[in-house]
Design a protein around this motif. Structure first.
Motif, PDB file in Angstrom:
ATOM      1  N   GLY A   2       0.648  -1.121   0.060  1.00 29.92           N
ATOM      2  CA  GLY A   2      -0.042  -0.024  -0.212  1.00 29.92           C
ATOM      3  C   GLY A   2       0.785   1.448   0.019  1.00 29.92           C
ATOM      4  O   GLY A   2       2.161   1.373  -0.431  1.00 29.92           O
ATOM      5  N   ASP A   3       0.384   2.331   0.617  1.00 29.85           N
ATOM      6  CA  ASP A   3       0.772   3.541   0.384  1.00 29.85           C
ATOM      7  C   ASP A   3       1.562   3.863   1.804  1.00 29.85           C
ATOM      8  O   ASP A   3       2.124   2.868   2.450  1.00 29.85           O
ATOM      9  CB  ASP A   3      -0.045   4.661   0.038  1.00 29.85           C
ATOM     10  CG  ASP A   3      -1.325   4.570   1.261  1.00 29.85           C
ATOM     11  OD1 ASP A   3      -1.123   4.165   2.245  1.00 29.85           O
ATOM     12  OD2 ASP A   3      -2.515   5.160   1.049  1.00 29.85           O
ATOM     13  N   SER A  29       5.353  -1.420   0.623  1.00 32.53           N
ATOM     14  CA  SER A  29       4.746  -0.312   0.512  1.00 32.53           C
ATOM     15  C   SER A  29       5.633   0.589  -0.121  1.00 32.53           C
ATOM     16  O   SER A  29       6.649   0.445  -0.370  1.00 32.53           O
ATOM     17  CB  SER A  29       4.300   0.274   1.918  1.00 32.53           C
ATOM     18  OG  SER A  29       5.574   0.666   2.615  1.00 32.53           O
ATOM     19  N   THR A  33       1.413   6.610  -3.391  1.00 33.21           N
ATOM     20  CA  THR A  33       1.054   5.892  -4.484  1.00 33.21           C
ATOM     21  C   THR A  33      -0.474   5.610  -4.054  1.00 33.21           C
ATOM     22  O   THR A  33      -0.910   5.713  -2.862  1.00 33.21           O
ATOM     23  CB  THR A  33       1.884   4.387  -4.645  1.00 33.21           C
ATOM     24  OG1 THR A  33       1.535   3.729  -3.457  1.00 33.21           O
ATOM     25  CG2 THR A  33       3.225   4.866  -5.246  1.00 33.21           C
ATOM     26  N   GLY A  34      -1.156   4.821  -4.867  1.00 34.84           N
ATOM     27  CA  GLY A  34      -2.586   4.685  -4.693  1.00 34.84           C
ATOM     28  C   GLY A  34      -3.095   3.933  -5.798  1.00 34.84           C
ATOM     29  O   GLY A  34      -2.190   3.345  -6.610  1.00 34.84           O
ATOM     30  N   LEU A  35      -4.615   3.709  -5.928  1.00 37.09           N
ATOM     31  CA  LEU A  35      -5.260   3.054  -7.069  1.00 37.09           C
ATOM     32  C   LEU A  35      -5.732   4.105  -8.077  1.00 37.09           C
ATOM     33  O   LEU A  35      -6.469   3.518  -9.149  1.00 37.09           O
ATOM     34  CB  LEU A  35      -6.276   2.179  -6.350  1.00 37.09           C
ATOM     35  CG  LEU A  35      -5.616   0.838  -5.337  1.00 37.09           C
ATOM     36  CD1 LEU A  35      -6.596   0.135  -4.852  1.00 37.09           C
ATOM     37  CD2 LEU A  35      -4.364   0.410  -6.068  1.00 37.09           C
ATOM     38  N   TRP A  43      -0.336  -0.272  -9.284  1.00 32.99           N
ATOM     39  CA  TRP A  43      -0.269  -1.444  -8.004  1.00 32.99           C
ATOM     40  C   TRP A  43      -0.824  -2.716  -8.507  1.00 32.99           C
ATOM     41  O   TRP A  43      -0.375  -3.937  -8.542  1.00 32.99           O
ATOM     42  CB  TRP A  43      -1.205  -1.008  -6.782  1.00 32.99           C
ATOM     43  CG  TRP A  43      -0.384  -0.296  -5.718  1.00 32.99           C
ATOM     44  CD1 TRP A  43      -0.154   1.236  -5.667  1.00 32.99           C
ATOM     45  CD2 TRP A  43       0.461  -0.988  -4.939  1.00 32.99           C
ATOM     46  NE1 TRP A  43       0.812   1.242  -4.610  1.00 32.99           N
ATOM     47  CE2 TRP A  43       1.273   0.070  -4.347  1.00 32.99           C
ATOM     48  CE3 TRP A  43       1.007  -2.444  -4.904  1.00 32.99           C
ATOM     49  CZ2 TRP A  43       2.133  -0.428  -3.217  1.00 32.99           C
ATOM     50  CZ3 TRP A  43       1.984  -2.756  -3.859  1.00 32.99           C
ATOM     51  CH2 TRP A  43       2.392  -1.687  -3.232  1.00 32.99           C
ATOM     52  N   PHE A  63      -4.631   1.419   1.703  1.00 31.80           N
ATOM     53  CA  PHE A  63      -4.751   2.500   0.678  1.00 31.80           C
ATOM     54  C   PHE A  63      -5.754   3.532   1.011  1.00 31.80           C
ATOM     55  O   PHE A  63      -6.302   3.180   2.120  1.00 31.80           O
ATOM     56  CB  PHE A  63      -5.013   1.898  -0.814  1.00 31.80           C
ATOM     57  CG  PHE A  63      -4.073   1.257  -1.218  1.00 31.80           C
ATOM     58  CD1 PHE A  63      -3.003   1.671  -1.981  1.00 31.80           C
ATOM     59  CD2 PHE A  63      -3.995  -0.278  -1.525  1.00 31.80           C
ATOM     60  CE1 PHE A  63      -2.056   1.404  -2.628  1.00 31.80           C
ATOM     61  CE2 PHE A  63      -3.243  -0.921  -2.146  1.00 31.80           C
ATOM     62  CZ  PHE A  63      -2.113  -0.368  -2.884  1.00 31.80           C
ATOM     63  N   ASP A  67      -5.824   8.577  -2.644  1.00 30.28           N
ATOM     64  CA  ASP A  67      -6.913   8.219  -3.519  1.00 30.28           C
ATOM     65  C   ASP A  67      -8.082   8.994  -3.350  1.00 30.28           C
ATOM     66  O   ASP A  67      -9.273   8.493  -3.597  1.00 30.28           O
ATOM     67  CB  ASP A  67      -7.154   6.662  -3.539  1.00 30.28           C
ATOM     68  CG  ASP A  67      -6.074   5.816  -4.080  1.00 30.28           C
ATOM     69  OD1 ASP A  67      -5.302   6.509  -4.811  1.00 30.28           O
ATOM     70  OD2 ASP A  67      -5.979   4.632  -3.745  1.00 30.28           O
ATOM     71  N   HIS A 112      -9.401   2.709   5.990  1.00 33.45           N
ATOM     72  CA  HIS A 112      -8.609   4.104   6.548  1.00 33.45           C
ATOM     73  C   HIS A 112      -9.367   4.788   7.625  1.00 33.45           C
ATOM     74  O   HIS A 112     -10.568   4.885   7.743  1.00 33.45           O
ATOM     75  CB  HIS A 112      -8.622   4.822   5.341  1.00 33.45           C
ATOM     76  CG  HIS A 112      -7.563   6.247   5.250  1.00 33.45           C
ATOM     77  ND1 HIS A 112      -7.677   7.293   6.171  1.00 33.45           N
ATOM     78  CD2 HIS A 112      -6.298   6.176   4.629  1.00 33.45           C
ATOM     79  CE1 HIS A 112      -6.469   7.889   5.659  1.00 33.45           C
ATOM     80  NE2 HIS A 112      -5.725   7.297   5.115  1.00 33.45           N
TER      81      HIS A 112
END
Length: 228
Positions: A2-3, A29, A33-35, A43, A63, A67, A112
């Protein structure tokens, strides 16, 4: 995986298992970054590579901070844009979960936590709904952190630490956690991760294997009796 939140969580997990020689935390990680955008770091593609090279017992994924969904028009959520975003983002979440499951790596997807800014929090709630929906549909575990890092539904920088004392759990930016916060998140994951440890799996198999029924007295008598 993930981030930057996942990076912090990896640190919390390393703290949690610091004396356990049977556990190894692989931190894959990548900050910023993200999706939503795959131009900087793709990713779904990277997870395909990791699934082929890493033989982990479980994947922990987090994540969200990078995003924020582009679904607002003049400050209000546009339902058409939300539907389009949900479709695209859901497909990327699903791809990651399915890729790992196909490689026999179970997934724990961590939601989150609430953030300080109300609009930002609303955006994270949109993502959490997608995470939970896709986890449920595709056989992953979803772990919400929303209420754990809030106080009666409101953002709070302080809360109960792993030792029970009140401590700062949120970073100055109102988004990330402090090291103590990540330790608390890791502690929440501990019983779930334990289910995937090889010895736990073996113990579960032994516990659920039915024992043969004892022979009845009649059966013993019948077996012992020979021809007259």
């Amino acid at each position: 995986m993930g981030d930057s939140q996942a990076q912090g969580l990896a640190g919390g997990l390393r703290w949690l298992y610091r004396t356990n020689r049977n556990m190894r935390i692989l931190d894959h990680s990548k900050i910023s970054t993200g999706l939503v955008s795959v131009a900087f770091y793709n990713w779904p593609d990277e997870v395909h590579k990791l699934a082929a090279t890493e033989h982990a017992d479980v994947a922990v994924i987090m994540f969200g901070a990078n995003d924020r969904p582009p679904v607002r028009v003049h400050g209000a959520v546009d339902q058409n844009q939300l539907a389009n975003f949900t479709k695209i983002y859901s497909s990327r979440v699903r791809d990651i979960i399915v890729t790992l499951k196909d490689a026999h790596i179970p997934v724990i997807w961590v939601g989150h936590p609430m953030v300080r800014d109300d609009v930002f929090s609303a955006d994270m709630a949109i993502l959490n709904n997608i995470f939970q929906d896709q986890a449920t549909k595709n056989g992953a575990q979803f772990v919400p952190l929303w209420s754990v890092f809030s106080d009666n539904g409101h953002f709070s920088a302080y809360g109960e630490g792993v030792d029970g004392s009140k401590i700062r759990l949120r970073a100055d930016d109102g988004v990330h956690l402090t090291p103590s916060g990540y330790q608390k998140a890791a502690k929440i994951l501990e019983p779930m991760i334990a289910c995937y440890q090889p010895n736990a799996v073996q113990q579960a198999r032994v516990a659920t294997t039915p024992l043969p029924a004892p022979a009845s007295t009649t059966e013993h008598q019948s077996t012992a009796a020979g021809p007259s």
